[in-house]
Design a protein around this motif. Sequence first.
Motif, short mmCIF file in Angstrom:
data_model
loop_
_atom_site.label_atom_id
_atom_site.label_comp_id
_atom_site.label_asym_id
_atom_site.label_seq_id
_atom_site.Cartn_x
_atom_site.Cartn_y
_atom_site.Cartn_z
N SER A 61 -11.62 15.47 -1.95
CA SER A 61 -11.96 14.08 -2.28
C SER A 61 -11.01 13.07 -1.64
O SER A 61 -11.25 11.87 -1.73
N ASP A 62 -9.96 13.56 -0.99
CA ASP A 62 -9.04 12.65 -0.30
C ASP A 62 -9.57 12.20 1.05
O ASP A 62 -8.98 11.32 1.69
N ALA A 63 -10.66 12.80 1.50
CA ALA A 63 -11.24 12.39 2.78
C ALA A 63 -11.65 10.93 2.71
O ALA A 63 -12.45 10.53 1.86
N ALA A 64 -11.07 10.12 3.59
CA ALA A 64 -11.28 8.67 3.56
C ALA A 64 -10.51 8.08 4.73
O ALA A 64 -9.94 8.80 5.55
N GLU A 65 -10.48 6.76 4.77
CA GLU A 65 -9.66 6.08 5.77
C GLU A 65 -8.47 5.46 5.07
O GLU A 65 -8.62 4.86 3.99
N TYR A 66 -7.31 5.57 5.69
CA TYR A 66 -6.07 5.12 5.07
C TYR A 66 -5.44 4.03 5.93
O TYR A 66 -5.33 4.17 7.15
N PHE A 67 -5.05 2.96 5.26
CA PHE A 67 -4.48 1.81 5.96
C PHE A 67 -3.09 1.51 5.43
O PHE A 67 -2.86 1.45 4.22
N CYS A 68 -2.18 1.29 6.37
CA CYS A 68 -0.85 0.82 6.06
C CYS A 68 -0.82 -0.70 6.29
O CYS A 68 -1.50 -1.20 7.20
N ALA A 69 -0.08 -1.43 5.46
CA ALA A 69 -0.03 -2.88 5.60
C ALA A 69 1.39 -3.38 5.37
O ALA A 69 2.14 -2.81 4.57
N VAL A 70 1.72 -4.45 6.06
CA VAL A 70 3.04 -5.08 5.90
C VAL A 70 2.86 -6.54 5.53
O VAL A 70 2.00 -7.23 6.09
N THR A 120 5.59 -16.05 3.94
CA THR A 120 4.26 -16.65 4.05
C THR A 120 3.20 -15.92 3.24
O THR A 120 2.09 -16.42 3.12
N ASP A 121 3.49 -14.75 2.72
CA ASP A 121 2.51 -13.89 2.03
C ASP A 121 1.45 -13.34 2.97
O ASP A 121 0.46 -12.77 2.51
N LYS A 122 1.62 -13.53 4.27
CA LYS A 122 0.63 -13.01 5.22
C LYS A 122 0.65 -11.49 5.17
O LYS A 122 1.72 -10.88 5.18
N LEU A 123 -0.53 -10.89 5.16
CA LEU A 123 -0.66 -9.44 5.01
C LEU A 123 -1.40 -8.88 6.22
O LEU A 123 -2.56 -9.23 6.46
N ILE A 124 -0.74 -8.03 6.97
CA ILE A 124 -1.30 -7.47 8.20
C ILE A 124 -1.51 -5.97 8.02
O ILE A 124 -0.63 -5.26 7.52
N PHE A 125 -2.67 -5.48 8.48
CA PHE A 125 -3.01 -4.08 8.34
C PHE A 125 -2.92 -3.35 9.68
O PHE A 125 -3.13 -3.94 10.75
N GLY A 126 -2.63 -2.05 9.60
CA GLY A 126 -2.75 -1.20 10.76
C GLY A 126 -4.21 -0.88 11.02
O GLY A 126 -5.10 -1.29 10.26
N THR A 127 -4.46 -0.15 12.09
CA THR A 127 -5.84 0.14 12.49
C THR A 127 -6.46 1.27 11.70
O THR A 127 -7.64 1.54 11.83
N GLY A 128 -5.67 1.92 10.87
CA GLY A 128 -6.22 2.93 9.99
C GLY A 128 -6.15 4.34 10.56
O GLY A 128 -6.11 4.54 11.77
N THR A 129 -6.12 5.32 9.66
CA THR A 129 -6.19 6.73 10.02
C THR A 129 -7.31 7.36 9.20
O THR A 129 -7.30 7.27 7.97
N ARG A 130 -8.25 7.95 9.89
CA ARG A 130 -9.35 8.62 9.20
C ARG A 130 -8.96 10.06 8.90
O ARG A 130 -8.60 10.81 9.83
N LEU A 131 -9.02 10.42 7.64
CA LEU A 131 -8.66 11.77 7.21
C LEU A 131 -9.91 12.58 6.92
O LEU A 131 -10.77 12.16 6.14
N GLN A 132 -10.00 13.71 7.55
CA GLN A 132 -11.09 14.66 7.30
C GLN A 132 -10.48 15.90 6.66
O GLN A 132 -9.44 16.39 7.11
N VAL A 133 -11.12 16.41 5.62
CA VAL A 133 -10.61 17.57 4.90
C VAL A 133 -11.63 18.69 4.98
O VAL A 133 -12.79 18.52 4.56
#
Lengths: 112, 113
Positions: free
Chosen positions: B84-93, B98-111
Motif C-alpha cells: 500500500s506504500d506504492a505512490a508518489e513521494y514529494f519532498c518540499a522545502v 516568506t512561507d514559500k513552499l517549493i516541491f521536488g519533482t517527486g519519486t514514484r515508488l512501485q512495490v
Amino acid sequence: DAGVIQSPRHEVTEMGQEVTLRCKPISGHNSLFWYRQTMMRGLELLIYFNNNVPIDDSGMPEDRFSAKMPNASFSTLKIQPSEPRDSAVYFCASSRGTSEAFFGQGTRLTVV
Amino acid sequence: AQSVTQPDIHITVSEGASLELRCNYSYGATPYLFWYVQSPGQGLQLLLKYFSGDTLVQGIKGFEAEFKRSQSSFNLRKPSVHWSDAAEYFCAVGDYNTDKLIFGTGTRLQVFP
C-alpha cells in the motif's frame, strides 16, 4: 473543518475558452498556494498569497494566467484563453505560517 | 531562493524490503522540510515534517526522515515497505521568511509482491 475545497474537480474545455478554477482554503490559514502538476514538469508553484496579497507570481507561465484572492476564504485561478498545453491537475493548498500545507483534491483540466 | 532535488524519478522495491528516498535541498539558512505522499488521483498528504530540534523525525505509516545539514539532505526511510506504500513521494522545502513552499519533482515508488 472540511479541508481545502477546490472546484470543479474536472473541467473539459475547448481551446480559446476562459477557465476559472476556485479554491476555498482552511479557515484561519493565512497562506494560499496554487500548484500545477504535469507528468513532464512535476509539481510547479504558480503563485502564492500571504494574507490575501500575492507574494510571488514568478511561476505563472504567461499573461494568460491570473490569480486573485479577494478575501481570506476564496481564491481563483483564471486562464484566458486556454490552450491544450494548459492541461494538467491544478492544486490549491493553504497553510498557517510555517506549518504544513494542506492540499485540496485538485482540478483536472483538459483543454481540447 | 530555495530549491529541492529528488534524484530518483522511479524506484521499485519488493514488499518487505527497506526503502530510502533521497532529497537534497538548497536554502541559505536552516530550512523547514516536509515529505508528502500522493496516491493516484488524490491530493498530497503530509507524511512528516522537520522544523528544528531532533534531526530524526517520525511520521505516519512507519516512515521516518533524517535531516543532515552537512549534506543538505532530508532522506525518507521505511524499514519494511508494504504494497500500500506504492505512490508518489514529494519532498518540499519552506522559507521561514516568506512561507514559500517549493516541491521536488517527486519519486514514484512501485512495490512488487
